[in-house]
Every structure is written in C-alpha cells, then in structure tokens.
Design a protein around this motif. Sequence first.
Motif, PDB file in Angstrom:
ATOM      1  N   THR A  79       0.834  -1.204   0.000  1.00 37.47           N
ATOM      2  CA  THR A  79       0.000   0.000   0.000  1.00 37.47           C
ATOM      3  C   THR A  79       0.868   1.253   0.000  1.00 37.47           C
ATOM      4  OG1 THR A  79      -1.653  -1.226   1.242  1.00 37.47           O
ATOM      5  CG2 THR A  79      -1.884   1.160   1.188  1.00 37.47           C
ATOM      6  N   ILE A  80       1.901   1.237   0.846  1.00 36.14           N
ATOM      7  CA  ILE A  80       2.781   2.416   0.885  1.00 36.14           C
ATOM      8  C   ILE A  80       3.410   2.645  -0.496  1.00 36.14           C
ATOM      9  CG2 ILE A  80       4.937   3.340   1.834  1.00 36.14           C
ATOM     10  CD1 ILE A  80       4.200   2.111   4.497  1.00 36.14           C
ATOM     11  N   LEU A  81       3.868   1.562  -1.111  1.00 34.38           N
ATOM     12  CA  LEU A  81       4.518   1.674  -2.421  1.00 34.38           C
ATOM     13  C   LEU A  81       3.565   2.275  -3.461  1.00 34.38           C
ATOM     14  CD1 LEU A  81       7.264   0.912  -3.667  1.00 34.38           C
ATOM     15  CD2 LEU A  81       6.151  -1.139  -4.569  1.00 34.38           C
ATOM     16  N   VAL A  82       2.360   1.714  -3.530  1.00 30.59           N
ATOM     17  CA  VAL A  82       1.384   2.178  -4.524  1.00 30.59           C
ATOM     18  C   VAL A  82       1.070   3.659  -4.319  1.00 30.59           C
ATOM     19  CG1 VAL A  82      -1.022   1.974  -5.264  1.00 30.59           C
ATOM     20  CG2 VAL A  82       0.344  -0.081  -4.894  1.00 30.59           C
ATOM     21  N   VAL A  83       0.810   4.026  -3.078  1.00 33.22           N
ATOM     22  CA  VAL A  83       0.385   5.400  -2.813  1.00 33.22           C
ATOM     23  C   VAL A  83       1.540   6.381  -3.059  1.00 33.22           C
ATOM     24  CG1 VAL A  83      -0.528   6.980  -1.084  1.00 33.22           C
ATOM     25  CG2 VAL A  83      -1.387   4.650  -1.207  1.00 33.22           C
ATOM     26  N   VAL A  84       2.755   5.985  -2.691  1.00 33.47           N
ATOM     27  CA  VAL A  84       3.890   6.884  -2.917  1.00 33.47           C
ATOM     28  C   VAL A  84       4.111   7.110  -4.416  1.00 33.47           C
ATOM     29  CG1 VAL A  84       6.397   7.047  -2.755  1.00 33.47           C
ATOM     30  CG2 VAL A  84       5.067   6.483  -0.738  1.00 33.47           C
ATOM     31  N   ILE A  85       3.986   6.027  -5.190  1.00 34.20           N
ATOM     32  CA  ILE A  85       4.129   6.183  -6.648  1.00 34.20           C
ATOM     33  C   ILE A  85       3.049   7.127  -7.186  1.00 34.20           C
ATOM     34  CG2 ILE A  85       3.944   4.970  -8.855  1.00 34.20           C
ATOM     35  CD1 ILE A  85       5.296   2.584  -7.500  1.00 34.20           C
ATOM     36  N   ALA A  86       1.816   6.926  -6.718  1.00 37.84           N
ATOM     37  CA  ALA A  86       0.726   7.799  -7.172  1.00 37.84           C
ATOM     38  C   ALA A  86       1.019   9.251  -6.805  1.00 37.84           C
ATOM     39  CB  ALA A  86      -0.593   7.341  -6.548  1.00 37.84           C
ATOM     40  N   GLU A 135       2.700  14.773  -8.611  1.00 36.16           N
ATOM     41  CA  GLU A 135       3.575  15.942  -8.565  1.00 36.16           C
ATOM     42  C   GLU A 135       4.168  16.210  -9.945  1.00 36.16           C
ATOM     43  OE1 GLU A 135       6.975  18.318  -8.485  1.00 36.16           O
ATOM     44  OE2 GLU A 135       7.321  16.173  -8.610  1.00 36.16           O
ATOM     45  N   ARG A 136       4.677  15.122 -10.552  1.00 36.60           N
ATOM     46  CA  ARG A 136       5.399  15.280 -11.814  1.00 36.60           C
ATOM     47  C   ARG A 136       4.476  15.726 -12.952  1.00 36.60           C
ATOM     48  NH1 ARG A 136       7.528  17.052 -14.739  1.00 36.60           N
ATOM     49  NH2 ARG A 136       9.221  16.564 -16.165  1.00 36.60           N
ATOM     50  N   LEU A 137       3.294  15.067 -13.053  1.00 35.48           N
ATOM     51  CA  LEU A 137       2.445  15.286 -14.226  1.00 35.48           C
ATOM     52  C   LEU A 137       1.508  16.479 -14.078  1.00 35.48           C
ATOM     53  CD1 LEU A 137       1.508  11.596 -15.081  1.00 35.48           C
ATOM     54  CD2 LEU A 137       3.298  13.014 -16.072  1.00 35.48           C
ATOM     55  N   ALA A 138       0.991  16.694 -12.873  1.00 35.56           N
ATOM     56  CA  ALA A 138      -0.032  17.734 -12.752  1.00 35.56           C
ATOM     57  C   ALA A 138       0.479  19.003 -12.089  1.00 35.56           C
ATOM     58  CB  ALA A 138      -1.237  17.196 -11.979  1.00 35.56           C
ATOM     59  N   ARG A 140       3.388  25.035 -11.198  1.00 35.13           N
ATOM     60  CA  ARG A 140       4.004  25.475  -9.950  1.00 35.13           C
ATOM     61  C   ARG A 140       4.145  26.993  -9.873  1.00 35.13           C
ATOM     62  NH1 ARG A 140       9.606  22.960  -8.996  1.00 35.13           N
ATOM     63  NH2 ARG A 140       8.535  20.964  -9.125  1.00 35.13           N
ATOM     64  N   ALA A 141       4.378  27.605 -11.039  1.00 38.68           N
ATOM     65  CA  ALA A 141       4.600  29.056 -11.026  1.00 38.68           C
ATOM     66  C   ALA A 141       3.299  29.845 -10.962  1.00 38.68           C
ATOM     67  CB  ALA A 141       5.390  29.455 -12.268  1.00 38.68           C
ATOM     68  N   ALA A 142       2.162  29.161 -11.144  1.00 40.64           N
ATOM     69  CA  ALA A 142       0.886  29.871 -11.189  1.00 40.64           C
ATOM     70  C   ALA A 142       0.456  30.286  -9.775  1.00 40.64           C
ATOM     71  CB  ALA A 142      -0.168  28.983 -11.831  1.00 40.64           C
ATOM     72  N   THR A 143      -0.677  31.005  -9.696  1.00 41.86           N
ATOM     73  CA  THR A 143      -1.147  31.461  -8.391  1.00 41.86           C
ATOM     74  C   THR A 143      -1.645  30.291  -7.545  1.00 41.86           C
ATOM     75  OG1 THR A 143      -3.385  31.727  -9.188  1.00 41.86           O
ATOM     76  CG2 THR A 143      -1.944  33.624  -9.376  1.00 41.86           C
ATOM     77  N   ALA A 144      -1.753  30.541  -6.237  1.00 37.10           N
ATOM     78  CA  ALA A 144      -2.237  29.509  -5.316  1.00 37.10           C
ATOM     79  C   ALA A 144      -3.615  29.012  -5.753  1.00 37.10           C
ATOM     80  CB  ALA A 144      -2.293  30.056  -3.899  1.00 37.10           C
ATOM     81  N   ALA A 197       8.866  15.982  -0.538  1.00 36.12           N
ATOM     82  CA  ALA A 197       7.682  16.311   0.251  1.00 36.12           C
ATOM     83  C   ALA A 197       6.500  15.458  -0.190  1.00 36.12           C
ATOM     84  CB  ALA A 197       7.337  17.788   0.102  1.00 36.12           C
ATOM     85  N   PHE A 198       6.386  15.232  -1.506  1.00 35.02           N
ATOM     86  CA  PHE A 198       5.288  14.388  -2.000  1.00 35.02           C
ATOM     87  C   PHE A 198       5.478  12.935  -1.570  1.00 35.02           C
ATOM     88  CE2 PHE A 198       3.896  17.933  -4.469  1.00 35.02           C
ATOM     89  CZ  PHE A 198       2.551  17.682  -4.708  1.00 35.02           C
ATOM     90  N   VAL A 199       6.750  12.483  -1.500  1.00 32.91           N
ATOM     91  CA  VAL A 199       6.981  11.112  -1.031  1.00 32.91           C
ATOM     92  C   VAL A 199       6.519  10.968   0.419  1.00 32.91           C
ATOM     93  CG1 VAL A 199       8.755   9.430  -0.427  1.00 32.91           C
ATOM     94  CG2 VAL A 199       8.871  10.626  -2.609  1.00 32.91           C
ATOM     95  N   ILE A 200       6.938  11.912   1.266  1.00 31.09           N
ATOM     96  CA  ILE A 200       6.551  11.824   2.683  1.00 31.09           C
ATOM     97  C   ILE A 200       5.036  11.919   2.809  1.00 31.09           C
ATOM     98  CG2 ILE A 200       6.798  12.887   4.954  1.00 31.09           C
ATOM     99  CD1 ILE A 200       9.489  14.023   3.944  1.00 31.09           C
ATOM    100  N   SER A 201       4.448  12.870   2.057  1.00 35.19           N
ATOM    101  CA  SER A 201       2.996  13.031   2.079  1.00 35.19           C
ATOM    102  C   SER A 201       2.310  11.735   1.639  1.00 35.19           C
ATOM    103  CB  SER A 201       2.622  14.196   1.176  1.00 35.19           C
ATOM    104  OG  SER A 201       1.255  14.247   0.952  1.00 35.19           O
ATOM    105  N   GLY A 202       2.901  11.053   0.647  1.00 35.80           N
ATOM    106  CA  GLY A 202       2.340   9.788   0.175  1.00 35.80           C
ATOM    107  C   GLY A 202       2.426   8.700   1.227  1.00 35.80           C
TER     108      GLY A 202
END
Lengths: 290, 351
Positions: free
Chosen positions: A63-70, A75-78, A83-87, A188-193
């Motif tokens: 589960t950890i593996l799947v979610v971290v990959i997701a 992060e990478r695709l979306a 990143r440079a746009a507004t909040a 940060a996305f890995v830890i969040s995952g």
Amino acid sequence: MYLQYVVDAIGTGSLYALMTLGLALVFSVMGLMNFAYGQLVMIGGFSIIMLRQQPWWAIILGTILVVVIASLLMERLAFRPVRAATAMTMLITSFALAQFLQQAARVAFGANPRPLEQFSELSVQYVVGDLFISRQTIITVVVAISIMLALTLLLKKTNIGIQLRASTEDVDMARLVGIKSNRVIASAFVISGVIAAIVSMLFFATRTNVSWSSGESIVLIAFVGAVIGGLGSMVGAALGGFLMGFAYTLLNALLPLELRVFADAFLYTIVIVVLLIRPSGLIAAKGARV
Amino acid sequence: MNDRVSAWSRWVFLALPLIIPLIVITVLIAVTNDISLVQRASTAMILMVMVVGLHIFSGNSGVISFGSVAFAMIAAYTSALLTIPVEQKPSLFPDMPGFLSWIVEFSLPVPAGIVVAVLFTGVVAVIVGVPLVRLSGLSAGIATLAFLVVVQVVVTKWKAVTRGESTMVGVPKEATLWWALAGVVLAIAVAALFQVSRNGRRLIATREDDKASMSIGISIPKERLVGWTLSCMVAATGGALYGHYISTFSATTFGFALTFFIVAMLVIGGMGSLTGAVVGVLVVQVLSEFFRTLETQGLGPIPIIDFPGLTEMVLALILLIVLIVRPSGITGGTEVADWFARRKSPESSAS
C-alpha cells in the motif's frame, strides 16, 4: 462515561491529525492545497482490497509503495507544470485532479462500494477500569505519535529535512543558496504519500467497504484542519486536525439526540467562526502564504 | 456626463456580443424542435446563469467562492416550498414546524415564487456575507466550502421542511427553454452592468492591487459585499430555475459535483471575464453532452462506451490539460469587446 467519549475522541483526533499533516507538509513547501490528497487515501484503500489475501507486512509495504508512486506521479504530471501559477490556479488544478482520480476509480472499480473483509484482530477491546479501549485506537494513537516524532527528527536532523524546512521558510532564498527545489518538492510528496498510505490503512481498518468517493470526506477534514490549525505550520496542522476529530466525536456523542444529525453543520459553523476570528489559523506560521 | 455615456457604451459592447448569439442559437434550437437538443440547451443556459453569478463575485474580486451552489440550493428549495400546489402540501410536509405552518396554506405562481426565493436568498447572502467577505485566499475558499457543507447538512437532515434525503417532488415544472434564455440574458445584463458600474470597477481595482485600492479610499469589505450579494442572487436565480426545470431534486443535486462543474466552467473559460464565464459553459457542456451521448447511445459509427463516470473523468482530464497549458483559461480573461478593440486587455494578468 464522559471519559469514554474522550478516549474515542483522542483516537479519531490522532487519525485526523495525521491526515492533516500529510496535506500541510506539501502546502508548506510549495503553497499548494492538494485537494487530490484524499484520493491518495482512496487509492490506498483499493490497494488494501487488492492485497487483502497477502500477509500483513505485504499489505503495509504494498500500500505504501502504490500510494507513494501515485503521489510522485501527481507531482510530476499535474503540479510541476502549474508550480509558477497562483495559489488559486494550483488549488483548482488539484480539484480537477481529485475529480479525475475519483471518476477513474469509478470507471475502474465500478460505482458500487467494494466490500472490505474486516481485520478482526484490530477490534479486540481492552477493559481499563470502566473504559473500553480497542486495539485499533491504541495502534492509531501510537502510530500517529511515532509518525510525528519521525517527521520531527527527519525535518530537524537529516539533510533533506533541513532543505525542506528552508524551502518552507522561503522558497526563493532556498533556491538561491543552491537547494534543488524539484528534489525537495518531490521528497515532500513522497513523505505526504507515505502518510496518506498509513492514514488509509488506519482509516479503512474500521470500514467495511472502499468506494470511489471515499476520499472526499477525508480531504475535507484534512483541508479544514490545516486551515484552522494555521497554514504552513506543521504543529498547527497536527493540532487543527486533532481538534477536528476531537470536536467531531464529542459533538456526535454529546449533542441532544434531535440535534445530533446536524453535528456536521455545527462542526463547520465552528470552523467558519474560527476562520473569522483567526483568518490565518490558530498557530500562524511566519510569512505564511495565505 | 462623458463618463456615463462611455459606461453605457461599454455596457453595450460587453453584454450584446454575448446576448445576441445566445438568442440566435436559442431560436435556431427551438426551430429544430428536437426535444433532446432543447433539453440540453436549457440545462446549459440554466448552468450559465449560475456560472455568471459566480463570476460576478469571484471573477471581479479574485476571491474564490465554493459556496455559490449553496445559494442556488436555498433558492431552489424556497421556490419549491412556495409554489408546490396547496392540495399536495399537507401530504408532502406533514410535520411542518409551527412557525412555518403558513407555508402549507398557500401557493404562489412560479414567477412570483422565484422572485421571492431570490430576494430571500439575497437576505441570507448579506447575513453570511458580512463576516465572510473579510476573508481572502484559501481562508475564503475554506469558509465558503464550510458554508456549503452546513447548508447541505441542514437540507439533508431537516426532514420536516426539506423532506430530508427524499427528493423534493410536486415542484411545478414550468421552466422552459425560453425561461432559461430569459434567465441567462438577465444574468449577463446584470453582470455587465455591475462590471461597468462604479462598484464593479472598484471591486476589480481591489482584485488588481488591494493595497493601492485601499490607499485611494476603497473599502474592500464593502465592495466585496455588494458583489457577493449580487453574485449570490444571480446564482439563486439559476438555482430556482433549475428547480422548476428538473422539478424533482434533493440536496445531492446541489453538491460538490455541481460546485466542481461550475468552478471548472469559470476557470476553463477564463476567470476574470464575463465572456470567459459564457464560453466556459458552452465548451464544457458541448464536450460533456458529447461524452454522455457516447456513454448512453453511441454516436454514429462509434459504439456505446458504457462506463459510469467516463464523462466526468474525461472532463476532469480536459480541465487539467487546460489548466496546465493555459492557466488563464480559453479567453485569458479578455472580453469580446477587447478583441474588437484589438488590444491586449489589461485584465489578462488576472486569474
């Protein structure tokens, strides 16, 4: 009697605190409120179903593996392209991503909730005095505290943690002194995952099914917890999430019966009031981007 | 004097290029007499009323609101309660609480019901708005979302008045294609009027630079409250029309899914311009109807692709792509009038 409610509230509060932490970490690094975070928990739920027949350690690791990959793909695709746009643009991007993942799960796993076989070993109850404490509650509290300690250690002692904290304080300055923001944000996305995966295991351990819409209520709680706790502040996020869970359980237990169905309405009214009194949250971070 | 003349001409250039094509398209669709086409056009235009409503606040102030659907819901339920035929009311609302029992005793014609519902929603909007407009950025987003949850919970659980989780039935189904057109023309006219008015221009100034606008004496909460109230009332008009168009609805009709759709339409079209609001609805509705047709009946040589959720999934994907490729939306925040003027809009930086 009341003590029993407090025990239950601490259990729920710890779970919500963890949820909120995963969301707040990414926010503090890149100013993104990731609506799709709840869908990571949903993805975790479906991987538990897929791995249900495996030994417990395989369920956890898988589960950890799947979610971290997701999370990394997200992060990478979306998020990297906007990143440079507004909040606000980033917020709506994550809104769209959440909707996409949710509907993709509906297409892939069907519109009906998938039943999840119970983990009976978790529902064992311990009796302490006149209190009932389930093994689930103990595990949740212990895991939540351990994760928070581990995260604190990681942020204070490790190289990447220090870079993360530097980026939290001032992204542009951090970049100027040579911190690679791509790497920091990805970590940060890995830890969040990882946190989302653990949340999904603790959350679905008490549920009887997983559905494509499971992530919605989770992200709402985490979102609100992070904002009332104080955006950009880790301690604030954990506190905000904890208070959401605590208040939710107590409102459900203590409101008079005819008002109990309105518990959510009371909870979110309290949220609005907290926001009005302290728009930047209970514990405002220095220079938070609100 | 001069200022007033130019305001009127700006209003004309802002509103008419949107209103006239909509009227032409509607007449053409009415002439075909194709029932499913008429239905789709009516739905699209009612949604457009809500999106234009959201634009009045979010587009001009730059503050996102996830709460506009809550006001559409309040208006839809209010108008339904007022217009359901008197003879049906006692059986539909047997437990109506005493202080609302007068509702059961009469029923209004639909147009009057809609007007009263919109005015009532306007009052709610002012009460909620006074504190809420002080928030900006994410806090505003969360607070309006929290308000939507509160309204959702109340409508779902207050069985005696709203029929709870059961659907609202017996609502007069009177709204037609022409009602939808009237609603959208009114919404665009009001939105354009606001945009060229002093209040509207002051609100846009606060969006462009809050500190500079404060320094010339603009009160941000005051300007936002005007825009917010107007915005909620237009969204309410859309909600009430929707209620009388579909005639059976429940709290889930006005939930996160509709919120997502409405915000998405505004962003895809280009936040910050009225043209963007209209274009966003048209683009999203045409695409979603295309995929929905594919899902339910196939299209020519393309067979039925029957996966519940496919339409929503593809739409979300398209929204993602638009956001990544063109974060400021299709129109980039410009108006039709700007295209004729052949200049870059000063608003194009807005988002």
